[in-house]
Design a protein around this motif. Structure first.
Motif, PDB file in Angstrom:
ATOM      1  N   PRO A  69      41.856  51.285  37.479  1.00  0.00           N
ATOM      2  CA  PRO A  69      41.475  51.068  38.867  1.00  0.00           C
ATOM      3  C   PRO A  69      41.171  49.603  39.139  1.00  0.00           C
ATOM      4  O   PRO A  69      40.776  48.869  38.230  1.00  0.00           O
ATOM      5  CB  PRO A  69      40.212  51.921  39.009  1.00  0.00           C
ATOM      6  CG  PRO A  69      39.588  51.863  37.643  1.00  0.00           C
ATOM      7  CD  PRO A  69      40.742  51.852  36.679  1.00  0.00           C
ATOM      8  N   TYR A  70      41.316  49.199  40.392  1.00  0.00           N
ATOM      9  CA  TYR A  70      41.035  47.812  40.750  1.00  0.00           C
ATOM     10  C   TYR A  70      39.526  47.564  40.760  1.00  0.00           C
ATOM     11  O   TYR A  70      38.736  48.431  41.126  1.00  0.00           O
ATOM     12  CB  TYR A  70      41.594  47.484  42.136  1.00  0.00           C
ATOM     13  CG  TYR A  70      41.194  46.086  42.580  1.00  0.00           C
ATOM     14  CD1 TYR A  70      41.921  44.984  42.141  1.00  0.00           C
ATOM     15  CD2 TYR A  70      40.069  45.882  43.377  1.00  0.00           C
ATOM     16  CE1 TYR A  70      41.532  43.704  42.493  1.00  0.00           C
ATOM     17  CE2 TYR A  70      39.683  44.597  43.736  1.00  0.00           C
ATOM     18  CZ  TYR A  70      40.411  43.512  43.289  1.00  0.00           C
ATOM     19  OH  TYR A  70      40.032  42.242  43.633  1.00  0.00           O
ATOM     20  N   ALA A  71      39.132  46.367  40.368  1.00  0.00           N
ATOM     21  CA  ALA A  71      37.749  45.906  40.496  1.00  0.00           C
ATOM     22  C   ALA A  71      37.775  44.397  40.620  1.00  0.00           C
ATOM     23  O   ALA A  71      38.612  43.729  40.006  1.00  0.00           O
ATOM     24  CB  ALA A  71      36.907  46.324  39.290  1.00  0.00           C
ATOM     25  N   VAL A  72      36.877  43.861  41.418  1.00  0.00           N
ATOM     26  CA  VAL A  72      36.804  42.410  41.594  1.00  0.00           C
ATOM     27  C   VAL A  72      36.586  41.722  40.247  1.00  0.00           C
ATOM     28  O   VAL A  72      37.135  40.645  39.987  1.00  0.00           O
ATOM     29  CB  VAL A  72      35.684  42.042  42.585  1.00  0.00           C
ATOM     30  CG1 VAL A  72      35.542  40.519  42.702  1.00  0.00           C
ATOM     31  CG2 VAL A  72      35.952  42.653  43.956  1.00  0.00           C
ATOM     32  N   GLU A  73      35.825  42.364  39.376  1.00  0.00           N
ATOM     33  CA  GLU A  73      35.564  41.789  38.060  1.00  0.00           C
ATOM     34  C   GLU A  73      36.846  41.541  37.270  1.00  0.00           C
ATOM     35  O   GLU A  73      36.936  40.608  36.485  1.00  0.00           O
ATOM     36  CB  GLU A  73      34.626  42.705  37.262  1.00  0.00           C
ATOM     37  CG  GLU A  73      33.204  42.771  37.794  1.00  0.00           C
ATOM     38  CD  GLU A  73      33.056  43.681  39.000  1.00  0.00           C
ATOM     39  OE1 GLU A  73      31.963  43.685  39.592  1.00  0.00           O
ATOM     40  OE2 GLU A  73      34.026  44.396  39.355  1.00  0.00           O
ATOM     41  N   ARG A  74      37.854  42.394  37.491  1.00  0.00           N
ATOM     42  CA  ARG A  74      39.129  42.211  36.789  1.00  0.00           C
ATOM     43  C   ARG A  74      39.826  40.945  37.291  1.00  0.00           C
ATOM     44  O   ARG A  74      40.473  40.239  36.511  1.00  0.00           O
ATOM     45  CB  ARG A  74      40.036  43.424  36.980  1.00  0.00           C
ATOM     46  CG  ARG A  74      39.477  44.773  36.554  1.00  0.00           C
ATOM     47  CD  ARG A  74      39.263  44.880  35.067  1.00  0.00           C
ATOM     48  NE  ARG A  74      38.000  44.266  34.620  1.00  0.00           N
ATOM     49  CZ  ARG A  74      36.791  44.811  34.793  1.00  0.00           C
ATOM     50  NH1 ARG A  74      36.674  45.987  35.385  1.00  0.00           N
ATOM     51  NH2 ARG A  74      35.718  44.195  34.350  1.00  0.00           N
ATOM     52  N   GLU A  75      39.705  40.673  38.581  1.00  0.00           N
ATOM     53  CA  GLU A  75      40.317  39.440  39.104  1.00  0.00           C
ATOM     54  C   GLU A  75      39.578  38.206  38.607  1.00  0.00           C
ATOM     55  O   GLU A  75      40.184  37.144  38.419  1.00  0.00           O
ATOM     56  CB  GLU A  75      40.366  39.469  40.633  1.00  0.00           C
ATOM     57  CG  GLU A  75      41.425  40.392  41.206  1.00  0.00           C
ATOM     58  CD  GLU A  75      42.144  39.794  42.392  1.00  0.00           C
ATOM     59  OE1 GLU A  75      42.951  38.849  42.213  1.00  0.00           O
ATOM     60  OE2 GLU A  75      41.896  40.273  43.513  1.00  0.00           O
ATOM     61  N   VAL A  76      38.287  38.320  38.407  1.00  0.00           N
ATOM     62  CA  VAL A  76      37.530  37.223  37.804  1.00  0.00           C
ATOM     63  C   VAL A  76      38.015  36.999  36.368  1.00  0.00           C
ATOM     64  O   VAL A  76      38.189  35.856  35.921  1.00  0.00           O
ATOM     65  CB  VAL A  76      36.018  37.521  37.841  1.00  0.00           C
ATOM     66  CG1 VAL A  76      35.240  36.498  37.006  1.00  0.00           C
ATOM     67  CG2 VAL A  76      35.517  37.519  39.285  1.00  0.00           C
TER      68      VAL A  76
END
Length: 264
Positions: A69-76
Motif C-alpha cells: 500500500p502507498y504511504a508517504v513514508e515510502r516516498e521519503v
C-alpha cells in the motif's frame, strides 16, 4: 553526460532517475502533481552547468515502480535512496506537492544539506481543511471506481482551473498522460495531509530552507509560502516578481543556482 539508472527504495521499489552532471554538488529535484523526470528536464538543464542534477519519476509514475500500500513514508524512503546515489548528501528542490514531500523528507532527518521549495500548496484556514476532507473523499471514490478522467477534472477544479480551460485540456494530447497518472493524485493528497501548514513537523527541520512564491500567484498560495517560511527554524522567504504557480524555469534557475551555491 546524462546517467540513467534505478535506485532501490526501502520496500524494494525501483525508482527511475536521471543524473545530468556538470561536475558540481548534487541537487535532487522533487516534482509535484503529474510531474515526471521528463517534466523537470528544462529546469535541470539550466542548473546542470553548475550542479549534478538528479531528476526522478516519483513512485507510480514513468519508469518507477509502485508497491502497495502507498504511504508517504515510502516516498521519503525513495528520496533517501536517491541521496545514497548522490553520494550520501545533497541539496533538494521541491515544487508544489513535491515541495511538501521534500519538507517531509527533511523533517524525517534525511541528510539534506539545504532545501528550496516553490509554493507548497498548504491550506491556511478551517475552510481549507473542510474543503480538503471533501476533496479526499470524492477523489478516493472516483479512483476506486476507475473514473480517472473525473478524478483529473476534480483535481484541476480544486486547484482553480476554470471549467472552460479543463474542457480544452480534455481535447489536448496531454490529457492521456494526465489520466495515466490519475492514481498518483491520491499520493499527492496524502503528502499534503489534512491541509494546514504542519508547523510542528517543520520546526524539526535543521537545514536552511528557502521558500519561494510567485508575485502573481493567488493570495492563498503566497500566504501559505510565508507561513511555511515562518515555521522553519532556518527559513527564508523570497518572491519572484510576475511569476505564477507554473514558474518559468529561466526565472527560477538563477535563483536556485545562487542559493545552492551558498551565495544567497
Amino acid at each position: 553526460m546524462d546517467q540513467v539508472g534505478k535506485a532501490e527504495s526501502g520496500d524494494g521499489t525501483l525508482i527511475a532517475y536521471r543524473r545530468t552532471s556538470g561536475g558540481g554538488p548534487p541537487v535532487i529535484m522533487v516534482g509535484g502533481a503529474f510531474s515526471t523526470a521528463e517534466a523537470e528536464a528544462p529546469l535541470a538543464a539550466l542548473l546542470a552547468p553548475r550542479f549534478s542534477v538528479i531528476t526522478y519519476d516519483r513512485r507510480g509514475r514513468g519508469g518507477s515502480g509502485d508497491t502497495a500500500p502507498y504511504a508517504v513514508e515510502r516516498e521519503v524512503e525513495d528520496i533517501a535512496a536517491l541521496l545514497k546515489k548522490a553520494g550520501g548528501t545533497a541539496s533538494v528542490y521541491g515544487m508544489s506537492s513535491g515541495a511538501a514531500l521534500a519538507l517531509e523528507a527533511a523533517a524525517a532527518g534525511l541528510p539534506i544539506t539545504q532545501l528550496a521549495v516553490y509554493e507548497p500548496p498548504y491550506g491556511t484556514g478551517a475552510v481549507d481543511a473542510t474543503d480538503g476532507a471533501a476533496y479526499t473523499a470524492r477523489l478516493e471514490d472516483l479512483l476506486v471506481r476507475g473514473r480517472r478522467d473525473e478524478a483529473v477534472e476534480l483535481f484541476l477544479s480544486m486547484v482553480g482551473v476554470p471549467p472552460d480551460v479543463v474542457a480544452r485540456m480534455r481535447r489536448a494530447t496531454m490529457w492521456r498522460g494526465m489520466t495515466a497518472l490519475a492514481h498518483t493524485l491520491a499520493y499527492d493528497n496524502a503528502v499534503m495531509g489534512p491541509g494546514p501548514v504542519p508547523t510542528e513537523r517543520l520546526a524539526r527541520i535543521t537545514a536552511r530552507v528557502m521558500v519561494v512564491d510567485g508575485g502573481a500567484s493567488p493570495p492563498p498560495m503566497r500566504v501559505a509560502a510565508r507561513a511555511v517560511a515562518a515555521a522553519l527554524p532556518r527559513g527564508r522567504h523570497r518572491t519572484l516578481t510576475g511569476q505564477v504557480h507554473e514558474v518559468a524555469p529561466h526565472v527560477l534557475a538563477p535563483v536556485l543556482a545562487e542559493y545552492f551555491a551558498g551565495a544567497a
